[in-house]
Design a protein around this motif. Structure first.
Motif, PDB file in Angstrom:
ATOM      1  N   ARG A   2       0.821  -1.206  -0.018  1.00  0.00           N
ATOM      2  CA  ARG A   2      -0.033   0.504  -0.617  1.00  0.00           C
ATOM      3  C   ARG A   2       0.742   1.326  -0.118  1.00  0.00           C
ATOM      4  N   ARG A  18      -2.899   3.468  -2.802  1.00  0.00           N
ATOM      5  CA  ARG A  18      -3.773   2.023  -3.481  1.00  0.00           C
ATOM      6  C   ARG A  18      -2.886   1.128  -3.244  1.00  0.00           C
ATOM      7  N   GLU A  19      -3.006  -0.274  -3.613  1.00  0.00           N
ATOM      8  CA  GLU A  19      -1.551  -0.949  -4.334  1.00  0.00           C
ATOM      9  C   GLU A  19      -0.875  -0.756  -5.426  1.00  0.00           C
ATOM     10  N   VAL A  20       0.418  -1.000  -4.909  1.00  0.00           N
ATOM     11  CA  VAL A  20       1.531  -0.067  -6.118  1.00  0.00           C
ATOM     12  C   VAL A  20       2.616  -1.535  -6.081  1.00  0.00           C
ATOM     13  N   GLU A  21       3.961  -1.682  -6.928  1.00  0.00           N
ATOM     14  CA  GLU A  21       4.375  -2.980  -6.560  1.00  0.00           C
ATOM     15  C   GLU A  21       5.208  -2.551  -5.585  1.00  0.00           C
ATOM     16  N   GLU A  22       6.238  -3.694  -5.228  1.00  0.00           N
ATOM     17  CA  GLU A  22       6.653  -2.401  -3.581  1.00  0.00           C
ATOM     18  C   GLU A  22       8.356  -2.769  -4.881  1.00  0.00           C
ATOM     19  N   PRO A  23       8.984  -2.130  -4.374  1.00  0.00           N
ATOM     20  CA  PRO A  23      10.431  -1.659  -4.857  1.00  0.00           C
ATOM     21  C   PRO A  23      11.798  -1.620  -4.563  1.00  0.00           C
ATOM     22  N   SER A  31      16.059  -1.111   0.789  1.00  0.00           N
ATOM     23  CA  SER A  31      15.210  -0.531   0.810  1.00  0.00           C
ATOM     24  C   SER A  31      14.641  -0.806   2.501  1.00  0.00           C
TER      25      SER A  31
END
Length: 328
Positions: A2, A18-23, A31
């Motif tokens: 999130r 929003r749901e996004v791709e984890e970097p 990270s």
């Protein structure tokens, strides 16, 4: 994962969780699992579309976090998975995981709460750098701080006593915020109205001020120069009002008064001299660990609370420093 996403220039209507791709970290990066993320006026300037803050939409805001190292990129030394750290990412800090340069990731000393530590990488580090790196503050000087009621203003009030002490005069956008600035450590605070120059001169003992810290663009620059004592300095470190930045005064005026005008950009230092930012962060964290510094924060319950707090900052109604509890 999130994350808070700003979908287009505007207000809170364009800020969505929003749901996004984890970097994943690249070489020289880490990270971080974010525990707390600090809110700053730079998020507001990005949100409203000020030039130079967002290169593409949608945009993930957030430039200071505390949390735990999740993964290391190639070549990273001195940090380990599981370390509690603070970091100053280029963006994306208002999320469950963020990537930051290892050079801008600093271990949190024992005894420092992560909620307080989240106010350091941008907020308190900026206050420290404004006073020491750009402002060349010396003990006993008189300092005028515009927007004294905000997070940077409060941080300056906390740090000046640790740097030898001096006289602190603040300005606020709304008269009702003056009392809170005095409570936070200012010797005097005044609304920015037609009586401001006279009030500041009186509070400064009639001799002018040695250092002005000004986040208002060039809106108040004429007043700043008028109030400076001989040898005084002005540090410009933002454009909170978003207005047009006007040309600086002619050199003859500066030469005649032995006056200085300096620009400051936290973002510029993170790119060009990250070691200076990291040193300031470590110095503030050490003061916290030693109990010599207090950092009052207002903790917000989750990412969904951030847009409303950004609205308060945009309207000049924010009080002190806000941090978002991201984890849990």
């Amino acid at each position: 994962m999130r994350a808070l996403v700003m979908t287009a220039p505007g207000g809170s209507e364009n800020s969505l969780v929003r749901e996004v791709e984890e970097p994943a970290p690249g070489p020289g990066q880490v990270s971080v699992e974010v525990a707390y993320a600090g809110l700053n006026f730079v998020d507001v300037m990005a949100r409203r579309g000020d030039a130079g803050y967002v290169t593409a939409w949608p945009y993930l805001p957030g430039k200071e976090v505390s949390g735990t190292v999740r993964a290391l990129g190639a070549g990273v030394t001195g940090l380990a998975v599981g370390d509690q750290v603070v970091a100053a990412p280029a963006g994306g800090g208002l999320a469950e995981v963020v990537v930051a340069e290892a050079a801008l990731t600093v271990p949190v000393p024992a005894g420092v709460a992560l909620s307080r530590a989240a106010a350091v990488p941008l907020g308190l580090a900026t206050a420290m750098l404004l006073l020491t790196e750009s402002g060349r503050f010396a003990a006993g000087e008189t300092v005028l701080v515009h927007s004294a009621g905000g997070g940077i203003g409060r941080g300056i009030a906390e740090l000046v006593p640790q740097l030898g002490g001096g006289r602190l005069i603040g300005t606020v956008g709304r008269p009702e915020k003056a009392a809170a600035a005095v409570e936070a450590g200012y010797d005097a605070a005044f609304a920015r109205d037609e009586k401001l120059a006279e009030a500041v001169r009186e509070a400064a003992g009639g001799r002018g001020v040695d250092l002005v810290l000004d986040p208002l663009g060039t809106e108040a620059l004429e007043l700043d120069l008028e109030l400076l004592a001989p040898g005084g300095r002005v540090v410009l470190f933002g454009n909170a009002g978003g207005g047009e930045v006007t040309p600086l005064p002619p050199a003859a005026r500066l030469l005649g008064g032995n006056l200085g005008i300096t620009g400051f950009s936290h973002r510029g230092l993170t790119v060009g001299a990250p070691e200076k930012v990291a040193r300031a962060v470590a110095r503030v964290l050490a003061l916290l660990a030693e109990g010599r510094l207090d950092v009052p924060v207002t903790e917000l319950p989750g990412l969904s609370a951030a847009p409303a707090a950004h609205d308060l900052l945009a309207a000049g109604r924010g009080e002190g420093k806000y941090v978002v509890a991201v984890a849990g």
